[in-house]
Design an enzyme around this catalytic site. Structure first.
Site, PDB file in Angstrom:
ATOM      1  N   ASP A 106       0.850  -1.187   0.000  1.00 29.78           N
ATOM      2  CA  ASP A 106       0.000   0.000   0.000  1.00 29.78           C
ATOM      3  C   ASP A 106       0.886   1.237   0.000  1.00 29.78           C
ATOM      4  O   ASP A 106       2.102   1.150   0.138  1.00 29.78           O
ATOM      5  CB  ASP A 106      -0.968  -0.017   1.175  1.00 29.78           C
TER       6      ASP A 106
ATOM      7  N   ASP B  82      -8.106  -7.638   0.221  1.00 30.24           N
ATOM      8  CA  ASP B  82      -7.223  -7.814   1.380  1.00 30.24           C
ATOM      9  C   ASP B  82      -7.970  -7.343   2.601  1.00 30.24           C
ATOM     10  O   ASP B  82      -8.883  -6.513   2.511  1.00 30.24           O
ATOM     11  CB  ASP B  82      -5.930  -7.008   1.230  1.00 30.24           C
TER      12      ASP B  82
ATOM     13  N   CYS C  43     -13.001 -28.664   7.300  1.00 33.39           N
ATOM     14  CA  CYS C  43     -11.768 -27.949   6.942  1.00 33.39           C
ATOM     15  C   CYS C  43     -10.568 -28.890   6.910  1.00 33.39           C
ATOM     16  O   CYS C  43     -10.437 -29.796   7.735  1.00 33.39           O
ATOM     17  CB  CYS C  43     -11.522 -26.828   7.948  1.00 33.39           C
TER      18      CYS C  43
ATOM     19  N   CYS D 253      -7.321 -27.578   6.957  1.00 29.47           N
ATOM     20  CA  CYS D 253      -6.130 -26.859   7.411  1.00 29.47           C
ATOM     21  C   CYS D 253      -5.422 -27.651   8.506  1.00 29.47           C
ATOM     22  O   CYS D 253      -5.972 -28.600   9.079  1.00 29.47           O
ATOM     23  CB  CYS D 253      -6.500 -25.463   7.913  1.00 29.47           C
TER      24      CYS D 253
ATOM     25  N   CYS E  88      -7.283 -27.897  11.875  1.00 26.93           N
ATOM     26  CA  CYS E  88      -8.476 -28.758  11.912  1.00 26.93           C
ATOM     27  C   CYS E  88      -8.191 -30.200  11.538  1.00 26.93           C
ATOM     28  O   CYS E  88      -8.863 -31.118  12.018  1.00 26.93           O
ATOM     29  CB  CYS E  88      -9.545 -28.203  10.962  1.00 26.93           C
TER      30      CYS E  88
ATOM     31  N   HIS F  66      -6.001 -21.351  10.525  1.00 27.27           N
ATOM     32  CA  HIS F  66      -7.348 -21.758  10.114  1.00 27.27           C
ATOM     33  C   HIS F  66      -8.086 -20.640   9.375  1.00 27.27           C
ATOM     34  O   HIS F  66      -8.664 -20.865   8.305  1.00 27.27           O
ATOM     35  CB  HIS F  66      -8.194 -22.196  11.315  1.00 27.27           C
TER      36      HIS F  66
END
Length: 390
Positions: A92, A272, A310, A312, A315, A354
């Protein structure tokens, strides 16, 4: 270098599927970009980011200018080598951080004077200096220096006249950024930022002027700055699809999973937000079936993972097999609740993994639905699932 290829569009909305080729790689769009303010996405190893499918991350011009400083960045040849991330980076401009300083900064035609929040030094940030900093950072996508128009000004809602003054200043700064970017022979891509507050006519004027300047890509800024959700959604519904179809469109600082899916429907390619990482550190977990408040006492002895669907690491553990598919390697809500209560750093690390995985997987599912010509069905199913609750 920037090349945007439009691969598919949805007949029932403004949603689209594309690829964005940058100096450090190809990004599949629509995409969510994790925020790495100080050169790191808080609590996440770069390898974990890659494992969860992150294609591009953010860096913060203002904060990296403060610390570690341009001398250090120059010695590493830019942000990629400094933080060991070999995929694309967007930085940015520093405009939002300057806006957030409030009374600590003074805006003029030339730029912004302010006291460093790090050591109190008097500093001056201009469009030219922002371009020079981002050139040293060597980010693949450079954002123009703009004034982020606030929703409220000195205790009252920003008027159309105040929003116009701010928007027109940002346009003049956009031209100065473009001129300096060219002088520096920066090989990356510079995006213009549409401003105009909550006024559609000002958004249209800003958009038209920026398109005339012919930037490689465009962003919609000045949302998620304190306005009510319905106001943000109104501007989101009005602006993105009016930007050039053959160039990437970026909605800055947005937002919830629902915001992302609706943003895609309005023609946005890039998002974002700090929400998935910040909320993870505060015990709010995003799941397919709504948000989970990990600090609630009911999770003290709960053996379930955060999200049974999930895959990930938090999880599904090392196996990567979700509970819904028979896996039992992940961490329980009880364990993560315990880590949070004890202030153990592993807790926010796992919840951050997660939440980011959820956001990135959501965007992957969006892309797959667009590839299959089924975005409308996906959008309806997503709303139903999220409304069910955990």
């Amino acid at each position: 270098m920037l090349k945007f290829d439009l691969l598919a569009t949805d007949p029932d909305s403004h949603a689209r599927r594309g690829t964005l080729t940058l100096n450090h790689g190809v990004v599949q769009t629509p995409i969510f970009m994790p925020v790495g303010t100080y050169g790191t996405v808080k609590g996440v190893m770069p390898r974990s980011l890659e494992d969860m499918g992150a294609q591009i991350i953010l860096g913060n011009t203002f904060h990296l200018w403060m610390r570690p400083g341009l001398d250090v960045m120059q010695s590493f040849g830019g942000l990629h080598q400094f933080e060991k991330w070999n995929k694309p980076i967007l930085t940015d401009s520093g405009g939002f951080q300057v806006w957030s300083l409030g009374a600590m900064r003074k805006i003029s035609e030339e730029g912004v004077k302010f006291a460093s929040p790090v050591n109190g030094d008097k500093l001056f940030l201009t469009p030219e200096i922002s371009m020079q900093i981002q050139t040293v950072l060597n980010s693949d996508i450079v954002m123009q220096f703009d004034e982020c128009t606030p929703y409220e000004t000195k205790g009252h809602l920003t008027t159309e006249r105040e929003a116009r003054t701010s928007m027109e200043l940002s346009l003049r700064w956009a031209q100065r950024c473009k001129t300096e970017f060219a002088r520096l022979e920066n090989p990356n891509a510079l995006f213009g930022i549409v401003q105009g507050g909550m006024f559609e006519n000002l958004r249209d004027e800003s958009l038209a002027a920026l398109v005339e300047m012919d930037f490689p890509g465009y962003a919609v800024g000045g949302v998620s700055v304190g306005e009510p959700k319905d106001e943000m959604l109104r501007i989101m519904a009005h602006t993105p699809h009016r930007l050039p179809a053959h160039k990437p469109r970026y909605l800055m600082g947005v937002g919830t999973p629902e915001d992302l899916v609706e943003g895609v429907a309005q023609g946005v390619d890039m998002f974002d937000c700090v929400m998935p990482t910040r909320n993870a550190r505060n015990g709010t977990i995003f799941t397919r079936h709504g948000d989970l408040k990990l600090r609630n006492a009911r999770h003290k002895s709960d053996p379930q993972p955060l999200d049974a669907t999930c895959t990930c690491y938090a999880c599904a553990g090392q196996s990567g097999v979700s509970w819904a598919d028979g896996g039992r390697d992940g961490f329980s809500r009880a364990y993560l609740h315990h880590l949070d209560r004890c202030g153990e750093m592993l807790g926010p690390m796992l919840t951050t993994v997660h939440n980011l995985h959820y956001y990135l997987n959501l965007m992957r599912e969006v892309r797959e639905s667009l590839d299959a010509g089924q975005f409308s069905a996906f959008r309806a199913r997503f709303k139903t699932e999220r409304a069910r609750g955990v």
